[in-house]
Write a protein that holds these residues in place. Structure first.
Motif, PDB file in Angstrom:
ATOM      1  N   GLY A  21       0.928  -1.174  -0.108  1.00  0.00           N
ATOM      2  CA  GLY A  21       0.043  -0.045   0.001  1.00  0.00           C
ATOM      3  C   GLY A  21       0.978   1.247   0.111  1.00  0.00           C
ATOM      4  N   PRO A  22       0.231   2.071   0.494  1.00  0.00           N
ATOM      5  CA  PRO A  22      -0.848   2.387   1.222  1.00  0.00           C
ATOM      6  C   PRO A  22      -2.174   2.465   0.354  1.00  0.00           C
ATOM      7  CG  PRO A  22      -0.187   4.642   0.893  1.00  0.00           C
ATOM      8  CD  PRO A  22       0.850   3.774   0.408  1.00  0.00           C
ATOM      9  N   PRO A  34      -4.339   7.110  -2.384  1.00  0.00           N
ATOM     10  CA  PRO A  34      -2.779   7.590  -2.224  1.00  0.00           C
ATOM     11  C   PRO A  34      -2.045   6.733  -3.141  1.00  0.00           C
ATOM     12  CG  PRO A  34      -3.156   6.370  -0.229  1.00  0.00           C
ATOM     13  CD  PRO A  34      -4.466   6.447  -1.038  1.00  0.00           C
ATOM     14  N   PRO A  35      -0.994   7.413  -3.489  1.00  0.00           N
ATOM     15  CA  PRO A  35       0.147   6.540  -4.468  1.00  0.00           C
ATOM     16  C   PRO A  35       0.695   5.398  -3.712  1.00  0.00           C
ATOM     17  CG  PRO A  35       0.839   8.752  -4.582  1.00  0.00           C
ATOM     18  CD  PRO A  35      -0.392   8.615  -3.634  1.00  0.00           C
ATOM     19  N   ILE A  36       0.822   4.171  -4.431  1.00  0.00           N
ATOM     20  CA  ILE A  36       1.352   3.047  -3.635  1.00  0.00           C
ATOM     21  C   ILE A  36       2.833   2.961  -3.644  1.00  0.00           C
ATOM     22  CG2 ILE A  36       1.670   0.598  -4.009  1.00  0.00           C
ATOM     23  CD1 ILE A  36      -1.183   0.355  -5.489  1.00  0.00           C
ATOM     24  N   ASP A  37       3.406   2.603  -2.482  1.00  0.00           N
ATOM     25  CA  ASP A  37       4.705   2.888  -2.331  1.00  0.00           C
ATOM     26  C   ASP A  37       5.482   1.471  -2.294  1.00  0.00           C
ATOM     27  OD1 ASP A  37       7.289   3.582  -1.343  1.00  0.00           O
ATOM     28  OD2 ASP A  37       6.876   3.701   0.701  1.00  0.00           O
ATOM     29  N   ARG A  38       5.979   1.239  -3.464  1.00  0.00           N
ATOM     30  CA  ARG A  38       6.710  -0.063  -3.539  1.00  0.00           C
ATOM     31  C   ARG A  38       8.177   0.058  -3.378  1.00  0.00           C
ATOM     32  NH1 ARG A  38       3.328  -2.995  -7.342  1.00  0.00           N
ATOM     33  NH2 ARG A  38       1.714  -1.788  -8.262  1.00  0.00           N
ATOM     34  N   TYR A  39       8.411   0.149  -2.122  1.00  0.00           N
ATOM     35  CA  TYR A  39       9.790   0.441  -1.571  1.00  0.00           C
ATOM     36  C   TYR A  39      10.440  -0.880  -1.853  1.00  0.00           C
ATOM     37  CZ  TYR A  39       8.061  -2.125   2.671  1.00  0.00           C
ATOM     38  OH  TYR A  39       7.590  -2.993   3.563  1.00  0.00           O
ATOM     39  N   PRO A  40      11.775  -0.601  -1.672  1.00  0.00           N
ATOM     40  CA  PRO A  40      12.741  -1.647  -2.253  1.00  0.00           C
ATOM     41  C   PRO A  40      12.709  -2.990  -1.216  1.00  0.00           C
ATOM     42  CG  PRO A  40      13.796   0.317  -2.149  1.00  0.00           C
ATOM     43  CD  PRO A  40      12.580   0.516  -1.424  1.00  0.00           C
ATOM     44  N   THR A  41      13.278  -4.204  -1.884  1.00  0.00           N
ATOM     45  CA  THR A  41      12.977  -5.495  -0.991  1.00  0.00           C
ATOM     46  C   THR A  41      14.000  -5.354   0.123  1.00  0.00           C
ATOM     47  OG1 THR A  41      14.800  -6.130  -2.315  1.00  0.00           O
ATOM     48  CG2 THR A  41      12.609  -6.646  -3.319  1.00  0.00           C
ATOM     49  N   ASP A  42      13.351  -6.217   1.122  1.00  0.00           N
ATOM     50  CA  ASP A  42      14.167  -6.259   2.473  1.00  0.00           C
ATOM     51  C   ASP A  42      15.678  -6.842   2.173  1.00  0.00           C
ATOM     52  OD1 ASP A  42      11.990  -5.289   3.630  1.00  0.00           O
ATOM     53  OD2 ASP A  42      11.150  -7.235   3.878  1.00  0.00           O
ATOM     54  N   ALA A  88      -3.643  -1.999  -6.731  1.00  0.00           N
ATOM     55  CA  ALA A  88      -3.693  -0.957  -8.042  1.00  0.00           C
ATOM     56  C   ALA A  88      -4.883  -1.514  -8.797  1.00  0.00           C
ATOM     57  CB  ALA A  88      -2.296  -1.106  -8.596  1.00  0.00           C
ATOM     58  N   ALA A  89      -5.048  -2.872  -9.018  1.00  0.00           N
ATOM     59  CA  ALA A  89      -5.777  -3.258  -9.724  1.00  0.00           C
ATOM     60  C   ALA A  89      -7.473  -3.050  -9.439  1.00  0.00           C
ATOM     61  CB  ALA A  89      -5.923  -4.783  -9.889  1.00  0.00           C
ATOM     62  N   HIS A  90      -7.566  -3.107  -7.968  1.00  0.00           N
ATOM     63  CA  HIS A  90      -9.078  -2.937  -7.569  1.00  0.00           C
ATOM     64  C   HIS A  90      -9.226  -1.482  -7.590  1.00  0.00           C
ATOM     65  CE1 HIS A  90      -9.945  -7.222  -6.514  1.00  0.00           C
ATOM     66  NE2 HIS A  90      -8.681  -7.505  -6.011  1.00  0.00           N
ATOM     67  N   GLU A  91      -8.304  -0.640  -7.420  1.00  0.00           N
ATOM     68  CA  GLU A  91      -8.388   0.913  -7.867  1.00  0.00           C
ATOM     69  C   GLU A  91      -8.859   1.135  -8.941  1.00  0.00           C
ATOM     70  OE1 GLU A  91      -5.362   2.331  -4.062  1.00  0.00           O
ATOM     71  OE2 GLU A  91      -4.825   2.671  -6.033  1.00  0.00           O
ATOM     72  N   LYS A  92      -8.165   0.361  -9.888  1.00  0.00           N
ATOM     73  CA  LYS A  92      -8.431   0.680 -11.283  1.00  0.00           C
ATOM     74  C   LYS A  92      -9.597   0.358 -12.024  1.00  0.00           C
ATOM     75  CE  LYS A  92      -6.255   0.358 -16.011  1.00  0.00           C
ATOM     76  NZ  LYS A  92      -5.097  -0.266 -16.606  1.00  0.00           N
ATOM     77  N   ALA A 109       2.700  -8.630  -4.466  1.00  0.00           N
ATOM     78  CA  ALA A 109       1.588  -9.150  -4.884  1.00  0.00           C
ATOM     79  C   ALA A 109       0.358  -8.343  -4.561  1.00  0.00           C
ATOM     80  CB  ALA A 109       1.288 -10.696  -4.686  1.00  0.00           C
ATOM     81  N   LEU A 110       0.324  -8.001  -3.233  1.00  0.00           N
ATOM     82  CA  LEU A 110      -0.814  -7.181  -2.677  1.00  0.00           C
ATOM     83  C   LEU A 110      -0.680  -5.915  -3.211  1.00  0.00           C
ATOM     84  CD1 LEU A 110      -0.755  -8.273   0.959  1.00  0.00           C
ATOM     85  CD2 LEU A 110      -2.288  -9.092  -0.913  1.00  0.00           C
ATOM     86  N   ASP A 111       0.439  -5.312  -3.490  1.00  0.00           N
ATOM     87  CA  ASP A 111       0.755  -3.795  -4.050  1.00  0.00           C
ATOM     88  C   ASP A 111      -0.098  -3.927  -5.365  1.00  0.00           C
ATOM     89  OD1 ASP A 111       2.141  -2.520  -1.994  1.00  0.00           O
ATOM     90  OD2 ASP A 111       3.884  -2.969  -2.947  1.00  0.00           O
ATOM     91  N   ASP A 112       0.359  -5.079  -6.232  1.00  0.00           N
ATOM     92  CA  ASP A 112      -0.606  -5.057  -7.467  1.00  0.00           C
ATOM     93  C   ASP A 112      -1.912  -5.309  -7.411  1.00  0.00           C
ATOM     94  OD1 ASP A 112       1.948  -5.105  -8.667  1.00  0.00           O
ATOM     95  OD2 ASP A 112       1.989  -7.369  -8.853  1.00  0.00           O
TER      96      ASP A 112
END
Length: 309
Positions: A153-154, A301-309, A274-278, A268-271
């Motif tokens: 998210g968010p 709000p914009p989704i924050d796809r921050y770097p991998t752990d 985004a899909a359900h918003e669209k 996957a949840l970020d994706d």
């Protein structure tokens, strides 16, 4: 300022509405938001992803083996995450977000999701110990929590606010909290902000906001503080007894908590968000839940796809 307490009958009714609101469908003034909240036939349905696989996610693989997702949620937040004491059914905007995510992960939201109520202070532990697969419950994303769990998210941005009694004239914002008894959930971001930025307030903490609201109605505390979305729900249930004071004084981006290190699940949840918003699901879900408070749907709000752990 000397206060005149309301009649016990009015106060008892207010407490009954807060405690058993889901059972009182026809109470309230004409035009007021429905006390019972969203009904199943008013909610959108979500297409289940066919043949979905996420082999790199240990969390998803455990859920698939188990045959269901276990999702952490709140049970006392009107229009967000609320549990009907009569039926055990969870409802609200956060619950709809959880259902969207389940469908996108290949699970049937109606039959393959088990909800567990998790208090704010226990969210990180529940994710770390594998008690839940993901958490959707007004969970603010911040850097400190990112050291303990992951966030997708968010999917929504709220703001911290104050709930007071309708006859309160002295509190118009956090600057007026000196010497006031202020209630919030233990371990929550709103509690920590008041503690840090308004140290002259007298803080009281409980596991749930519903206890804070009960204490507000019985004059044991002067204000309840948390995100405006949560407070709008409580005020909508008893508009003659409660009101929001002032404007929001923070930004609270709500995320979906996942086990830290399960980057595959997080992305996957970020994706899915985004899909359900669209496709319009996000707005339909909002209108059927939080929208009942009378506040129109904001832009996600914009989704924050921050770097991998």
């Amino acid at each position: 300022m000397q206060r005149t307490h309301r009649r016990p009958g009015a106060l008892a009714l207010a407490l009954l509405l807060v405690a058993t609101g889901p059972l009182l469908a026809d109470c309230g003034r004409p035009g007021s938001p429905p006390v019972k909240g969203p009904q199943p036939d008013q909610l959108p349905s979500y297409r289940i992803a066919s043949g979905f696989r996420l082999p790199d996610s240990s969390t998803w693989n455990r859920a698939r083996t188990r045959g269901r997702l276990v999702v952490g949620a709140k049970e006392d937040q009107p229009y967000l995450g609320e549990k009907d004491p009569a039926t055990g059914r969870y409802s609200g905007f956060d619950i709809e977000i959880a259902k969207m995510m389940a469908a996108s992960l290949g699970f049937d939201p109606a039959t393959d999701v088990e909800y567990r109520t998790i208090a704010s202070a226990n969210r990180e532990t529940a994710l770390q110990n594998g008690q839940i697969d993901y958490y959707v419950g007004t969970y603010t994303i911040n850097d400190k929590r990112k050291q303990l769990v992951g966030f997708a998210g968010p999917y929504y941005e709220a703001g911290q606010s104050l709930l007071v009694r309708a006859d309160e004239d002295d509190i118009h914002g956090p600057q007026d909290l000196d010497g006031k008894r202020v209630c919030s959930a233990a371990g929550s971001t709103p509690y920590q902000r008041i503690q840090r930025e308004y140290p002259k307030a007298e803080l009281v903490a409980y596991d749930t906001y519903s206890i804070c609201v009960d204490n507000l109605l019985t004059y044991q505390v002067d204000a309840v503080t948390t995100d405006d979305t949560i407070l709008m729900g409580y005020a909508a249930k008893v508009p003659d007894e409660l009101k929001l004071a002032g404007k929001p004084f923070s930004k609270e981006p709500y995320g979906i908590g996942v086990p830290r290190g399960d980057t595959a699940l997080r992305l996957a949840l970020d994706d899915a968000i985004a899909a359900h918003e669209k496709n319009g699901d996000w707005k339909k879900a909002y209108d059927a839940t939080l929208g009942l408070s009378g506040v129109p749907a904001p832009t996600p709000p914009p989704i924050d796809r921050y770097p991998t752990d």
